[in-house]
Design a protein around this motif. Structure first.
Motif, PDB file in Angstrom:
ATOM      1  N   GLY A  49      49.714   2.076   6.586  1.00  9.96           N
ATOM      2  CA  GLY A  49      49.323   1.809   7.831  1.00  9.96           C
ATOM      3  C   GLY A  49      48.238   3.042   8.214  1.00  9.96           C
ATOM      4  O   GLY A  49      48.014   3.783   7.322  1.00  9.96           O
ATOM      5  N   LYS A  50      48.201   3.095   9.774  1.00 10.37           N
ATOM      6  CA  LYS A  50      47.253   4.256  10.001  1.00 10.37           C
ATOM      7  C   LYS A  50      47.965   5.649  10.267  1.00 10.37           C
ATOM      8  O   LYS A  50      48.934   5.524  10.828  1.00 10.37           O
ATOM      9  N   LEU A  51      47.335   6.671   9.743  1.00  9.36           N
ATOM     10  CA  LEU A  51      48.096   8.091   9.923  1.00  9.36           C
ATOM     11  C   LEU A  51      47.043   9.134  10.559  1.00  9.36           C
ATOM     12  O   LEU A  51      45.616   8.980  10.197  1.00  9.36           O
ATOM     13  N   LEU A  52      47.615   9.581  11.579  1.00  8.40           N
ATOM     14  CA  LEU A  52      46.481  10.981  12.228  1.00  8.40           C
ATOM     15  C   LEU A  52      47.193  12.159  11.780  1.00  8.40           C
ATOM     16  O   LEU A  52      48.335  12.520  11.982  1.00  8.40           O
ATOM     17  N   GLY A  69      46.788   5.476   0.033  1.00  9.66           N
ATOM     18  CA  GLY A  69      46.693   3.984   0.612  1.00  9.66           C
ATOM     19  C   GLY A  69      46.887   4.104   2.193  1.00  9.66           C
ATOM     20  O   GLY A  69      46.660   3.161   2.976  1.00  9.66           O
ATOM     21  N   TYR A  70      47.042   5.531   2.739  1.00  7.76           N
ATOM     22  CA  TYR A  70      47.024   5.401   4.157  1.00  7.76           C
ATOM     23  C   TYR A  70      45.628   5.494   4.720  1.00  7.76           C
ATOM     24  O   TYR A  70      44.751   5.858   4.216  1.00  7.76           O
ATOM     25  N   VAL A  71      45.519   4.796   5.920  1.00  7.94           N
ATOM     26  CA  VAL A  71      44.242   4.825   6.583  1.00  7.94           C
ATOM     27  C   VAL A  71      44.483   6.163   7.494  1.00  7.94           C
ATOM     28  O   VAL A  71      44.876   6.101   8.317  1.00  7.94           O
ATOM     29  N   ASP A  93      35.598   7.273  -2.021  1.00  7.28           N
ATOM     30  CA  ASP A  93      35.559   6.185  -1.408  1.00  7.28           C
ATOM     31  C   ASP A  93      37.053   5.933  -0.886  1.00  7.28           C
ATOM     32  O   ASP A  93      37.555   4.846  -1.083  1.00  7.28           O
ATOM     33  N   LEU A  94      37.381   7.045   0.061  1.00  7.53           N
ATOM     34  CA  LEU A  94      38.809   6.898   0.447  1.00  7.53           C
ATOM     35  C   LEU A  94      38.563   6.443   1.975  1.00  7.53           C
ATOM     36  O   LEU A  94      37.805   6.694   2.629  1.00  7.53           O
ATOM     37  N   PRO A  95      39.821   5.877   2.462  1.00  4.57           N
ATOM     38  CA  PRO A  95      39.960   5.249   3.713  1.00  4.57           C
ATOM     39  C   PRO A  95      40.253   6.604   4.643  1.00  4.57           C
ATOM     40  O   PRO A  95      41.456   6.688   5.146  1.00  4.57           O
ATOM     41  N   LEU A  96      39.408   7.352   4.750  1.00  2.00           N
ATOM     42  CA  LEU A  96      39.567   8.728   5.655  1.00  2.00           C
ATOM     43  C   LEU A  96      38.341   8.939   6.124  1.00  2.00           C
ATOM     44  O   LEU A  96      37.331   9.016   5.806  1.00  2.00           O
ATOM     45  N   GLN A 113      50.734   4.698  12.801  1.00  2.00           N
ATOM     46  CA  GLN A 113      51.974   4.531  12.452  1.00  2.00           C
ATOM     47  C   GLN A 113      52.664   5.763  11.959  1.00  2.00           C
ATOM     48  O   GLN A 113      53.699   5.930  11.820  1.00  2.00           O
ATOM     49  N   HIS A 114      51.944   6.712  11.459  1.00  3.26           N
ATOM     50  CA  HIS A 114      52.090   8.010  11.089  1.00  3.26           C
ATOM     51  C   HIS A 114      51.474   9.156  11.818  1.00  3.26           C
ATOM     52  O   HIS A 114      50.197   9.014  11.928  1.00  3.26           O
ATOM     53  N   ILE A 115      51.874  10.280  12.239  1.00  3.50           N
ATOM     54  CA  ILE A 115      51.229  11.298  12.760  1.00  3.50           C
ATOM     55  C   ILE A 115      51.896  12.622  11.979  1.00  3.50           C
ATOM     56  O   ILE A 115      53.121  12.700  11.568  1.00  3.50           O
TER      57      ILE A 115
END
Ligand SMILES: C[S@@+](CC[C@H](N)C(=O)[O-])C[C@H]1O[C@@H](n2cnc3c(N)ncnc32)[C@H](O)[C@@H]1O
Length: 204
Positions: A49-52, A69-71, A93-96, A113-115
């Motif tokens: 999932g999405k990580l801040l 694989g975290y966005v 080419d990362l989801p970053l 989902q993550h901070i």
């Protein structure tokens, strides 16, 4: 548990100003590699999932977690750090992506989902109140079930201050508490300093 507030969905609080870290980050990988304990912990999580990453610096953690694989969205007020993070993201080419912003005014915290806050909380007397406010804003402004991970130096009363904050919220579940040692090496002088560290992961 304290009530959860609603935060405005906007990321327009970016600002451009020179910060000390802009000069530190002239050195590549200024703070070194990510802690193996941190990478192993995130590698074990079922939900990516999405990580801040608040105070992401040059993106050592943000890039490592995007590779898993975290966005990842990294926030830092060092434009130099964020530019370096974008360079890694593009190269691999990362989801970053990075945002130049002050974490004390950044929002929203919902939608992730993550901070992660690595080496952002120091709880020195001067900054303690604003860091405590940030912790409370994250807990009250993030989605229920978010995994909040904090890495900080395990010296003095820092961990006790963090534990006091956690104790304010009856609904927080401690998922992980790990102690390890981190060595910072000043690349110019070769001087090395080893510090005890603590990683705490909280289901908020
Ligand atoms: C010790 S470094 C840690 C960087 C990263 N978390 C890591 O562990 O590699 C602290 C970072 O926090 C950033 N920082 C400190 N105060 C900040 C603020 N108010 N807003 C945004 N970034 C901040 C600094 O620019 C720096 O990149």
């Amino acid at each position: 548990m304290a009530s959860r507030g609603r935060w405005k969905h906007d990321e327009t609080n970016t600002r451009k100003m020179p910060v000390a870290y802009d000069s530190y980050y002239q050195t590549e990988d200024y703070v070194g590699a990510p802690y193996p304990e941190l990478v192993a912990f995130y590698a074990q999580q079922a939900d990516r999932g999405k990580l801040l990453d608040l105070g992401c610096g040059q993106g050592r953690d943000a890039a490592a977690l995007a590779r898993l694989g975290y966005v990842v969205t990294g926030v830092d007020y060092s434009e130099v750090g964020i530019n370096q993070l974008h360079a890694v993201a593009q190269r691999e080419d990362l989801p970053l992506r990075g945002v130049v912003a002050d974490v004390y005014t950044f929002e929203p915290f919902a939608g992730y989902q993550h901070i992660l806050l690595d080496s952002m909380f120091h709880f020195a007397k001067k900054e303690r109140a604003q860091e405590q406010r940030l912790f409370r804003r994250i807990v009250e402004g993030s989605d229920p079930g978010t995994l909040l991970t904090i890495c900080l130096q395990d010296v003095g009363e820092k961990v006790a201050v963090l534990d006091g904050l956690i104790a304010e919220y009856a609904g927080i579940e401690e998922v992980k508490r790990a102690r390890f040692r981190y060595t910072f090496e000043d690349k110019a002088s070769g001087h090395r300093v080893e510090t005890p560290y603590l990683m705490i992961a909280l289901r908020i």
